[in-house]
Design a protein around this motif. Structure first.
Motif, PDB file in Angstrom:
ATOM      1  N   UNK A   1       0.804  -1.332  -0.045  1.00 44.70           N
ATOM      2  CA  UNK A   1      -0.019   0.033   0.026  1.00 44.70           C
ATOM      3  C   UNK A   1       0.878   1.310   0.049  1.00 44.70           C
ATOM      4  N   UNK A   2       1.885   1.289   0.663  1.00 50.12           N
ATOM      5  CA  UNK A   2       2.854   2.422   0.946  1.00 50.12           C
ATOM      6  C   UNK A   2       3.987   2.492  -0.234  1.00 50.12           C
ATOM      7  N   UNK A   3       4.111   1.346  -0.973  1.00 51.19           N
ATOM      8  CA  UNK A   3       5.128   1.607  -2.105  1.00 51.19           C
ATOM      9  C   UNK A   3       5.137   2.729  -3.201  1.00 51.19           C
ATOM     10  N   UNK A   4       3.852   2.755  -3.470  1.00 43.87           N
ATOM     11  CA  UNK A   4       3.650   3.881  -4.237  1.00 43.87           C
ATOM     12  C   UNK A   4       4.154   5.298  -3.862  1.00 43.87           C
ATOM     13  N   UNK A   5       4.007   5.533  -2.508  1.00 42.32           N
ATOM     14  CA  UNK A   5       4.219   6.702  -1.650  1.00 42.32           C
ATOM     15  C   UNK A   5       5.755   6.831  -1.690  1.00 42.32           C
ATOM     16  N   UNK A   6       6.416   5.619  -1.235  1.00 46.98           N
ATOM     17  CA  UNK A   6       7.861   5.446  -1.149  1.00 46.98           C
ATOM     18  C   UNK A   6       8.632   6.039  -2.473  1.00 46.98           C
ATOM     19  N   UNK A   7       8.049   5.503  -3.509  1.00 42.42           N
ATOM     20  CA  UNK A   7       8.490   5.640  -5.130  1.00 42.42           C
ATOM     21  C   UNK A   7       8.284   6.911  -5.150  1.00 42.42           C
ATOM     22  N   UNK A   8       7.205   7.790  -4.980  1.00 39.14           N
ATOM     23  CA  UNK A   8       7.172   9.190  -5.253  1.00 39.14           C
ATOM     24  C   UNK A   8       8.087   9.998  -4.345  1.00 39.14           C
ATOM     25  N   UNK A   9       8.262   9.803  -3.076  1.00 32.19           N
ATOM     26  CA  UNK A   9       9.315  10.479  -2.175  1.00 32.19           C
ATOM     27  C   UNK A   9      10.454  10.384  -2.756  1.00 32.19           C
ATOM     28  N   UNK A  10      11.154   9.050  -3.140  1.00 30.65           N
ATOM     29  CA  UNK A  10      12.230   9.017  -3.643  1.00 30.65           C
ATOM     30  C   UNK A  10      12.834   9.629  -4.725  1.00 30.65           C
ATOM     31  N   UNK A  11      11.715   9.539  -5.778  1.00 33.41           N
ATOM     32  CA  UNK A  11      12.105  10.604  -6.943  1.00 33.41           C
ATOM     33  C   UNK A  11      11.643  12.156  -6.903  1.00 33.41           C
ATOM     34  N   UNK A  12      10.849  12.403  -5.876  1.00 31.13           N
ATOM     35  CA  UNK A  12      10.682  13.738  -5.597  1.00 31.13           C
ATOM     36  C   UNK A  12      11.723  14.385  -4.784  1.00 31.13           C
ATOM     37  N   UNK A  13      12.533  13.549  -3.958  1.00 33.76           N
ATOM     38  CA  UNK A  13      13.923  13.981  -3.232  1.00 33.76           C
ATOM     39  C   UNK A  13      14.765  14.285  -4.452  1.00 33.76           C
ATOM     40  N   UNK A  14      14.989  13.452  -5.227  1.00 37.68           N
ATOM     41  CA  UNK A  14      16.157  13.437  -6.280  1.00 37.68           C
ATOM     42  C   UNK A  14      15.573  14.840  -6.951  1.00 37.68           C
ATOM     43  N   UNK A  15      14.393  14.881  -7.648  1.00 36.68           N
ATOM     44  CA  UNK A  15      14.280  16.227  -8.423  1.00 36.68           C
ATOM     45  C   UNK A  15      14.267  17.396  -7.751  1.00 36.68           C
ATOM     46  N   UNK A  16      13.550  17.644  -6.540  1.00 37.88           N
ATOM     47  CA  UNK A  16      14.035  18.818  -5.999  1.00 37.88           C
ATOM     48  C   UNK A  16      15.305  19.226  -5.457  1.00 37.88           C
ATOM     49  N   UNK A  17      16.116  17.913  -5.235  1.00 35.40           N
ATOM     50  CA  UNK A  17      17.436  17.909  -4.893  1.00 35.40           C
ATOM     51  C   UNK A  17      18.244  18.650  -6.088  1.00 35.40           C
ATOM     52  N   UNK A  18      17.787  18.191  -7.334  1.00 32.39           N
ATOM     53  CA  UNK A  18      18.523  18.781  -8.371  1.00 32.39           C
ATOM     54  C   UNK A  18      18.327  20.027  -8.715  1.00 32.39           C
TER      55      UNK A  18
END
Length: 470
Positions: free
Chosen positions: A55-72
Motif C-alpha cells: 500500500x505504501x510502495x507508491x508513496x515511497x517511490x514518489x518520495x524517492x524521485x521527488x527528493x531527487x527532483x527537488x534536490x537537482x
C-alpha cells in the motif's frame, strides 16, 4: 484486548522515540512485530507487512524521485532567488524568519502535496536557520502545522476522502469551512510570531548586510546592542548579555548549511533557469490536474531534469550520490511505517480502537456529534491513517449523528479540524521528508509540535462552532 494492545503499542512507540531510546525506523519495525506476536498472530506478520508495504510502495517511490527532483532543482539554483527574497524580507530577524517559514509553507501547500511543500520550504529556510543558530524544530513545527491547515484543500486528500465516504460534494464540505480554516491559518501566523519573538530573545538578530558577510567578519547585532564576534568560536556581546559562537554569512561549505546560496557552486545551471522553472510549474500543474499518478510524474521529472541539466553520465551519478542519504532515510522510514500500519490494520487493532472510542461516547452527546467528531479527529487522525479514519470511522460517526438529526455535512466538516495535528503523525510519510531534510530527530519534532498543532486544531474547531459551520 486488541483495543488495549493497540493503544499500548502506539504509546510504547511514541515514548521510546521521544525519549530517544530507539531510532524511528527500529521502533516502527520492532514494536509492532512484538505486539503482533503478543496478540497471537505472529504467523501472519509476514502477510501484514507485505500488505502494508504494498500500500505504501507508491508513496515511497514518489518520495524517492521527488527528493531527487527537488534536490537537482536546488543544485541548479532554481530556488536561489526565493532564498534571497526571503532573506531580504526576513532581514535576519528571527521573528521574520519564523513568520516567513509559515507563509512560505502555506503558499507552497496550495499544490496539495505535503512532501513537495516540506522539500521546498526546508530547501529555502534551512540555510538561514543554520546560519542564525535558530532552533530547527521551530522550523519543522511551524511548517508542518501550516501545511496541516492547508491540507484540507479539496485536492489535498482529507476533504475528498470525507466526501467519498459520506457520498457528499467536496465543495459543500470545504467552502463553508473556509472562514474557520482561515482563522486556523491566522493562528499559525500568530504562533510563528510568538515563537519568533522567543527565538529573537534567545539569540538576538543580525542585520541583512551582516548576515551576508564572511563568517570571520561577522558582527552580531542583538536586540539590546552591538558587539563583535570572530570566527566560529568567538563571542558576540551586547547590552543584554552573551551570545556564544555567533555566526553569520553565506559560506559555501555543506557544514554551515549555506550551500544553496553559494553563487559559485559548480552545480549551477543559470542558462537553464527558465527551463527548470517551466518544468517545475508543469510538474506541479500536472499533479493538481492528476494527469498521471504522482510517482510517475516525479519519476519522469527527475529523469528529465538530470538528463537536461547534467548530460554527462558522471555528473548524473554525482547528483544521485549527493542525494542518496535523503532518499535512503526517507524511503527506509516509509517502508518501516508500512510494518506499523500493516500490523495495526491486519490484527484488527485499529478497528477495535475506533469502535471503543465511538462506543465510549455518552448517549447524551448524540445531538452534539459534530463537536464530538471534531474532538475525536485529533487523536484518531494522529494515530490512524486518513484512509482508516475517513473510510472506517467517519461513516459510523455520521450514522450516530444522523440518528440525532445532525447533518452529515456538519460531521464531514468537523472531521477536517484534526489535520493540523495529523501532519505530524508518525504514520504520515511526508513528515519524514520534513525531519530528514531538516536534520531534526523525529522525537524532538514530536515533542515540540504536538501541543501547538493540537491547539491549532482546537482553534479551527472553535471557529467552526462560533461561525455556525459545525
Amino acid at each position: 484486548m486488541l483495543t488495549v494492545l493497540g493503544f499500548a503499542m502506539i504509546a510504547t512507540f511514541l515514548v521510546l522515540i521521544m525519549l530517544k531510546k530507539m531510532s524511528p525506523i527500529a521502533a516502527l519495525v520492532l514494536i509492532p512485530a512484538l505486539f503482533c506476536v503478543a496478540v497471537g498472530q505472529g504467523a501472519q506478520l509476514g502477510d501484514y507487512v507485505i500488505e502494508g508495504v504494498g500500500k505504501l510502495a507508491p508513496t515511497a517511490a514518489m518520495l524517492m524521485f521527488a527528493i531527487v527532483y527537488f534536490g537537482v532543482m536546488i543544485d541548479v539554483g532554481l530556488f536561489d532567488p526565493i532564498v534571497r527574497g526571503i532573506l531580504r524580507f526576513c532581514k535576519a530577524d528571527p521573528v521574520r524568519v519564523v513568520v516567513g517559514t509559515a507563509v512560505l509553507a502555506a503558499i507552497v501547500s496550495l499544490d496539495g502535496d505535503g512532501s513537495t511543500t516540506f522539500m521546498i520550504t526546508v530547501s529555502a529556510m534551512y540555510p538561514l536557520y543554520k546560519r542564525l543558530k535558530m532552533s530547527l524544530v521551530v522550523m519543522t513545527g511551524v511548517a508542518a502545522t501550516a501545511n496541516g491547515v492547508m491540507n484540507t484543500l479539496p485536492w489535498g486528500g482529507p476533504t475528498a476522502r470525507a466526501a467519498t465516504a459520506l457520498k457528499l460534494d467536496a465543495a459543500d464540505i470545504f467552502v463553508p469551512m473556509i472562514p474557520a480554516l482561515g482563522v486556523g491559518l491566522l493562528f499559525v501566523f500568530v504562533l510563528a510570531y510568538v515563537l519568533g519573538r522567543r527565538e529573537r530573545k534567545r539569540i538576538g538578530y543580525l542585520t541583512l548586510d551582516e548576515a551576508l558577510v564572511p563568517e570571520t567578519e561577522a558582527v552580531l547585532v542583538t536586540a539590546g546592542g552591538k558587539g563583535e564576534g570572530k570566527g566560529k568560536g568567538g563571542k558576540a556581546v551586547g547590552a543584554g548579555g552573551d551570545a556564544s559562537g555567533a555566526q553569520a554569512g553565506t559560506g559555501a561549505g555543506e557544514g554551515d548549511g549555506f550551500q544553496g546560496l553559494d553563487p559559485k557552486r559548480a552545480t549551477l545551471r543559470p542558462k537553464l533557469y527558465w527551463f527548470n522553472a517551466g518544468l517545475t510549474v508543469a510538474l506541479l500543474a500536472a499533479m493538481i490536474l492528476e494527469l498521471l499518478p504522482i510517482p510517475v510524474l516525479f519519476l519522469l521529472g527527475a529523469a528529465l531534469a538530470l538528463t537536461v541539466n547534467y548530460p554527462k553520465m558522471d555528473d548524473q551519478k554525482a547528483r544521485l550520490a549527493a542525494h542518496a542519504d535523503n532518499v535512503l532515510n526517507v524511503a527506509g522510514m516509509v517502508f518501516a511505517a508500512a510494518v506499523f500500519t500493516g500490523v495495526l490494520t491486519g490484527t484488527g487493532m485499529v478497528k477495535h480502537m475506533a469502535d471503543w472510542l465511538v462506543g465510549a461516547i455518552p448517549a447524551g452527546m448524540g445531538p452534539h456529534m459534530a463537536l464530538v467528531t471534531g474532538v475525536l479527529s485529533l487523536p484518531l487522525t494522529y494515530f490512524m491513517s486518513n484512509d482508516g479514519f475517513y473510510f472506517g470511522v467517519l461513516p459510523v460517526l455520521a450514522e450516530a449523528g444522523a440518528a440525532h438529526g445532525v447533518s452529515p455535512l456538519e460531521i464531514a466538516r468537523a472531521s477536517l479540524v484534526g489535520q493540523a495535528l495529523h501532519m505530524s503523525s508518525p504514520l504520515v510519510p511526508a513528515v519524514y521528508v520534513l525531519v530528514g531534510m531538516a536534520k531534526v530527530e523525529f522525537g524532538d519534532h514530536t515533542r515540540f509540535t504536538v501541543k501547538w498543532a493540537a491547539l491549532t486544531s482546537l482553534v479551527v474547531l472553535a471557529a467552526g462552532i462560533l461561525f455556525g459551520i459545525i
